[in-house]
Structures are given as structure tokens and as C-alpha cells.
Design a protein around this motif. Structure first.
Motif, mmCIF file in Angstrom:
data_model
loop_
_atom_site.group_PDB
_atom_site.id
_atom_site.type_symbol
_atom_site.label_atom_id
_atom_site.label_comp_id
_atom_site.label_asym_id
_atom_site.label_seq_id
_atom_site.Cartn_x
_atom_site.Cartn_y
_atom_site.Cartn_z
ATOM 1 N N UNK A 1 0.549 13.428 20.019
ATOM 2 C CA UNK A 1 0.591 14.597 19.170
ATOM 3 C C UNK A 1 -0.674 15.424 19.412
ATOM 4 N N UNK A 2 -0.485 16.714 19.606
ATOM 5 C CA UNK A 2 -1.601 17.640 19.798
ATOM 6 C C UNK A 2 -1.935 18.267 18.451
ATOM 7 N N UNK A 3 -3.229 18.422 18.189
ATOM 8 C CA UNK A 3 -3.665 19.073 16.956
ATOM 9 C C UNK A 3 -4.871 19.959 17.272
ATOM 10 N N UNK A 4 -5.165 20.854 16.378
ATOM 11 C CA UNK A 4 -6.300 21.757 16.545
ATOM 12 C C UNK A 4 -7.546 21.100 15.964
ATOM 13 N N UNK A 5 -8.581 20.946 16.770
ATOM 14 C CA UNK A 5 -9.848 20.382 16.323
ATOM 15 C C UNK A 5 -10.917 21.437 16.096
ATOM 16 N N UNK A 6 -10.766 22.579 16.777
ATOM 17 C CA UNK A 6 -11.784 23.621 16.737
ATOM 18 C C UNK A 6 -11.113 24.970 16.870
ATOM 19 N N UNK A 7 -11.575 25.915 16.086
ATOM 20 C CA UNK A 7 -11.148 27.300 16.219
ATOM 21 C C UNK A 7 -12.418 28.136 16.233
ATOM 22 N N UNK A 8 -12.299 29.389 16.600
ATOM 23 C CA UNK A 8 -13.514 30.196 16.639
ATOM 24 C C UNK A 8 -13.288 31.547 16.000
ATOM 25 N N UNK A 9 -14.388 32.148 15.621
ATOM 26 C CA UNK A 9 -14.408 33.526 15.162
ATOM 27 C C UNK A 9 -15.592 34.183 15.864
ATOM 28 N N UNK A 10 -15.326 35.318 16.478
ATOM 29 C CA UNK A 10 -16.400 36.025 17.164
ATOM 30 C C UNK A 10 -17.289 36.700 16.127
ATOM 31 N N UNK A 11 -18.579 36.628 16.341
ATOM 32 C CA UNK A 11 -19.529 37.231 15.420
ATOM 33 C C UNK A 11 -20.549 38.055 16.198
ATOM 34 N N UNK A 12 -21.054 39.090 15.557
ATOM 35 C CA UNK A 12 -22.040 39.956 16.199
ATOM 36 C C UNK A 12 -23.442 39.383 16.121
ATOM 37 N N UNK A 13 -23.701 38.536 15.122
ATOM 38 C CA UNK A 13 -25.029 37.968 14.911
ATOM 39 C C UNK A 13 -24.844 36.555 14.361
ATOM 40 N N UNK A 14 -25.209 35.540 15.143
ATOM 41 C CA UNK A 14 -24.972 34.166 14.724
ATOM 42 C C UNK A 14 -25.754 33.775 13.476
ATOM 43 N N UNK A 15 -26.988 34.247 13.324
ATOM 44 C CA UNK A 15 -27.755 33.883 12.136
ATOM 45 C C UNK A 15 -27.144 34.492 10.886
ATOM 46 N N UNK A 16 -26.739 35.743 10.991
ATOM 47 C CA UNK A 16 -26.087 36.406 9.862
ATOM 48 C C UNK A 16 -24.771 35.686 9.531
ATOM 49 N N UNK A 17 -24.047 35.270 10.568
ATOM 50 C CA UNK A 17 -22.792 34.542 10.359
ATOM 51 C C UNK A 17 -23.053 33.199 9.679
ATOM 52 N N UNK A 18 -24.081 32.488 10.141
ATOM 53 C CA UNK A 18 -24.426 31.211 9.507
ATOM 54 C C UNK A 18 -24.770 31.420 8.034
ATOM 55 N N UNK A 19 -25.573 32.429 7.752
ATOM 56 C CA UNK A 19 -25.951 32.713 6.371
ATOM 57 C C UNK A 19 -24.724 32.989 5.510
ATOM 58 N N UNK A 20 -23.756 33.714 6.059
ATOM 59 C CA UNK A 20 -22.556 34.064 5.303
ATOM 60 C C UNK A 20 -21.612 32.878 5.141
ATOM 61 N N UNK A 21 -21.271 32.240 6.253
ATOM 62 C CA UNK A 21 -20.267 31.173 6.206
ATOM 63 C C UNK A 21 -20.784 29.928 5.470
ATOM 64 N N UNK A 22 -22.081 29.667 5.571
ATOM 65 C CA UNK A 22 -22.665 28.526 4.861
ATOM 66 C C UNK A 22 -23.108 28.954 3.461
ATOM 67 N N UNK A 23 -23.893 30.016 3.382
ATOM 68 C CA UNK A 23 -24.488 30.416 2.115
ATOM 69 C C UNK A 23 -23.527 30.992 1.101
ATOM 70 N N UNK A 24 -22.509 31.712 1.563
ATOM 71 C CA UNK A 24 -21.581 32.332 0.616
ATOM 72 C C UNK A 24 -20.235 31.615 0.561
ATOM 73 N N UNK A 25 -19.657 31.339 1.724
ATOM 74 C CA UNK A 25 -18.335 30.707 1.711
ATOM 75 C C UNK A 25 -18.399 29.231 1.359
ATOM 76 N N UNK A 26 -19.539 28.586 1.622
ATOM 77 C CA UNK A 26 -19.692 27.185 1.236
ATOM 78 C C UNK A 26 -19.393 26.168 2.317
ATOM 79 N N UNK A 27 -19.247 26.619 3.561
ATOM 80 C CA UNK A 27 -19.104 25.684 4.668
ATOM 81 C C UNK A 27 -20.428 24.948 4.869
ATOM 82 N N UNK A 28 -20.393 23.854 5.599
ATOM 83 C CA UNK A 28 -21.614 23.164 5.999
ATOM 84 C C UNK A 28 -21.731 23.239 7.511
#
Length: 129
Positions: A1-28
Motif C-alpha cells: 500500500x502506498x501512502x503520502x509521508x510528505x507534502x510541501x508548500x512553497x514559501x517565499x521566506x522559510x523563517x517567516x513560514x516557520x514562525x507562522x506554521x509553528x507559532x500561529x498554526x501550532x505545528x511542531x
């Protein structure tokens, strides 16, 4: 069985993305490894469920053009899920997240959803269920 382990989203600024996805959305942050002039930067749901999300730099012209074309046309780059879109809408709005739509089911039989801006060049569709 094949499953998805990783997906991506393109971002213009990785630090800003980290701050948003971790700091606001609550990802780790799961991985943060230097990769040339960028980072192999992945995040995952705080409870460890779901696939890893790679915050991938939109470094090539064609990637930025594709990302901008989606954004300008109001098309979400990807979708994320949650148990209660209304509750997340209220929580994220208080944190300053810009939503393009209020939570609603777009048609009978479809789940409640809302679209927000990630501040990194993307619209993200948040879907209940």
C-alpha cells in the motif's frame, strides 16, 4: 500500500513560514537541516498525526510565478484539516491571521471550510473533518 509521508508548500521566506506554521498554526518543527542556501524544514501536527509538511523555498522563477498565479486567482495552494473550522477561525483571527472567507459549507453535503493567507505567498484551505 502506498501512502503520502510528505507534502510541501512553497514559501517565499522559510523563517517567516516557520514562525507562522509553528507559532500561529501550532505545528511542531520536525526537521531543520541546512540544504545549500536553504533548509530542509518540515513541520508536523503537534500530536504527531498526519504527514510532514515541507516548507520549501520557492527559489526558481517558475515556482514563484506558479505560486503567485494561484494566489492572484484565489486558489488555495493546499488544504489543511481540523476538527472545528469555526473554532480555528476564531483562534487564528485573534492571532492576526487574514481569512479570505468565513467558515461555511460551500454546498450541501460538503464540509465546513475557510480560506486563509499564510503570509508566505499562499492561500490555504482549512477543511473540517
Amino acid at each position: 500500500m502506498i501512502r503520502c509521508n510528505l507534502s510541501d508548500v512553497m514559501v517565499l521566506d522559510q523563517q517567516k513560514a516557520e514562525d507562522f506554521y509553528v507559532g500561529k498554526l501550532g505545528f511542531v518543527k520536525k526537521h531543520d537541516v541546512p540544504a545549500g542556501g536553504a533548509r530542509w524544514l518540515t513541520v508536523q501536527a503537534a500530536d504527531g498525526s498526519g504527514v510532514e509538511l515541507l516548507l520549501e523555498p520557492a527559489g526558481m522563477d517558475f515556482a514563484r510565478e506558479y505560486q503567485k498565479a494561484l494566489y492572484d486567482r484565489g486558489i488555495p495552494f493546499t488544504q489543511l484539516g481540523c476538527d472545528d473550522v469555526q473554532a480555528e477561525y476564531e483562534r487564528l483571527t485573534k492571532l492576526g491571521v487574514t481569512f479570505r472567507s468565513e467558515p461555511a459549507a460551500p454546498a450541501p453535503g460538503l464540509p465546513v471550510m475557510a480560506t486563509f493567507e499564510d503570509g508566505c505567498g499562499n492561500l490555504i484551505l482549512l477543511v473540517e473533518g
